[in-house]
Motif scaffolding. Sequence first.
Motif, PDB file in Angstrom:
ATOM      1  N   THR A  32       0.850  -1.185   0.000  1.00 27.18           N
ATOM      2  CA  THR A  32       0.000   0.000   0.000  1.00 27.18           C
ATOM      3  C   THR A  32       0.884   1.233   0.000  1.00 27.18           C
ATOM      4  N   THR A  37      -4.114   0.602  -1.770  1.00 28.45           N
ATOM      5  CA  THR A  37      -3.511  -0.672  -2.137  1.00 28.45           C
ATOM      6  C   THR A  37      -3.100  -0.631  -3.596  1.00 28.45           C
ATOM      7  N   ASP A  40      -2.031  -6.469  -4.430  1.00 24.75           N
ATOM      8  CA  ASP A  40      -2.600  -7.482  -3.537  1.00 24.75           C
ATOM      9  C   ASP A  40      -2.700  -8.757  -4.351  1.00 24.75           C
ATOM     10  N   SER A 244      -2.927  -9.173   3.620  1.00 24.43           N
ATOM     11  CA  SER A 244      -3.785  -7.982   3.579  1.00 24.43           C
ATOM     12  C   SER A 244      -4.129  -7.535   4.993  1.00 24.43           C
ATOM     13  N   ALA A 247      -1.048  -5.875   6.483  1.00 23.14           N
ATOM     14  CA  ALA A 247      -0.887  -4.547   5.895  1.00 23.14           C
ATOM     15  C   ALA A 247      -1.847  -3.550   6.545  1.00 23.14           C
ATOM     16  N   TYR A 250      -0.389  -2.383   9.844  1.00 26.62           N
ATOM     17  CA  TYR A 250       0.680  -1.387   9.708  1.00 26.62           C
ATOM     18  C   TYR A 250       0.148  -0.059   9.176  1.00 26.62           C
ATOM     19  N   GLU A 251      -0.906  -0.098   8.371  1.00 29.38           N
ATOM     20  CA  GLU A 251      -1.548   1.153   7.966  1.00 29.38           C
ATOM     21  C   GLU A 251      -2.088   1.888   9.189  1.00 29.38           C
ATOM     22  N   ALA A 324       6.343  -8.175   7.563  1.00 33.83           N
ATOM     23  CA  ALA A 324       5.514  -7.004   7.288  1.00 33.83           C
ATOM     24  C   ALA A 324       6.250  -5.793   7.822  1.00 33.83           C
ATOM     25  N   VAL A 333       3.606   0.542   3.005  1.00 39.19           N
ATOM     26  CA  VAL A 333       3.430  -0.666   3.804  1.00 39.19           C
ATOM     27  C   VAL A 333       3.620  -1.879   2.910  1.00 39.19           C
ATOM     28  N   LEU A 334       4.353  -2.877   3.403  1.00 38.51           N
ATOM     29  CA  LEU A 334       4.543  -4.143   2.689  1.00 38.51           C
ATOM     30  C   LEU A 334       4.133  -5.288   3.599  1.00 38.51           C
ATOM     31  N   GLY A 335       3.495  -6.285   3.014  1.00 40.65           N
ATOM     32  CA  GLY A 335       3.245  -7.556   3.685  1.00 40.65           C
ATOM     33  C   GLY A 335       3.591  -8.675   2.720  1.00 40.65           C
TER      34      GLY A 335
END
Length: 366
Positions: A32, A37, A40, A244, A247, A250-251, A324, A333-335
């Motif tokens: 994101t 996003t 995904d 998801s 993420a 973390y958002e 993450a 943000v990465l997952g």
Amino acid sequence: MLVTEPFEELVDRIEREAQEGFFHTGAQIVVTRSGTTVLDMAAGQTHLHAPYETSTLSALYCTAKPLVAVAVLRLIAEDELSLGDRLGDVIEGLETRWIADRTIEQVLGHTAGLHVVNTILARILPERSREGWVYASEPPAGWRFGSDSAYSEFGGWFLLGRVIEELTSQPFDSYVRSAVLDPYQVDAENLILRIGPEQYDRYSSRISATLDLTMDRPVPLLAEVGPETAAEWNPAFGAYGTMSAMAAFYEGLLGDLSGADRVLPAELVSNAITARLPISYDVTLDRDAGFGLGFMTPLSSHFFGDAPSARAFGHAGQGGTSFAMADPEHDLVLGVLFNAGLDADTALSFRRVNLVDAIYRSLGLI
């Protein structure tokens, strides 16, 4: 799935790798940017050769450690706890002096000496025996509590789970859900800290086992998909989820860092994602490493490469199978989850570093 133009080449590569099966046979990646996003995706197959989907649940291992850490920080924000509080002042019946004297700050920052609690034995022992075994652990010789640092895989977070339950009078997983994940709008169907027996049938068809690719042939870790493991009381590494959902967590943290104050005040988030000590050798990880309060930081000390900014923070699990992270400098943000464990050099210095680098490059950040 959502694949925007900058990531088409990367997604093609991940799908080819899943078909080849050398590095993984299934993967999820979520990216994101500024709350939107932009990727995904899921690729490959589960251990049962079903399609690996964005809704597939996997054991997150230590990637989920920050969930419990943020719940503890929430108690601090509510003045129910402080970083200076001793474990023995909170956990009833904790009589092992060297553990009872450890502070919440020391546990969250991995300076409490609790790395001596062996993770493998923690999984072998019956759940009913684990607390007494943790308390029977001997302190590390010559350890300077609060000054020396070593990653605690099991013992520290086991005790943080007990702290949460003592202060809230509810199961730790229920408190994490109501105090952290719900305010951050993390889908309850996609991130579960403990799958109880009454919930197992509801989720079992979505759970995929991790493959061990360090042997002559892929070996699925079938305990992960069994009802006993799913139902374990395990604040250290017992969660199941999707990228998801991680993420979204973390958002939420980035939002609070900017002043949203949904779970934590900005100052407390900033404190948590800042390294407590200079980077030093970690006997658990066998490398130089740094930590904030429940987070890996700086990420350059944890094989995330040089692309993330100095303020980036996150956590990884199970030999690099998943991670993450958030990068406040880029509102990013990465997952990432791969369904396969590899040798450490391949999983960390090759697979993780190159993937993070590719994501930053796709976004024009390097």
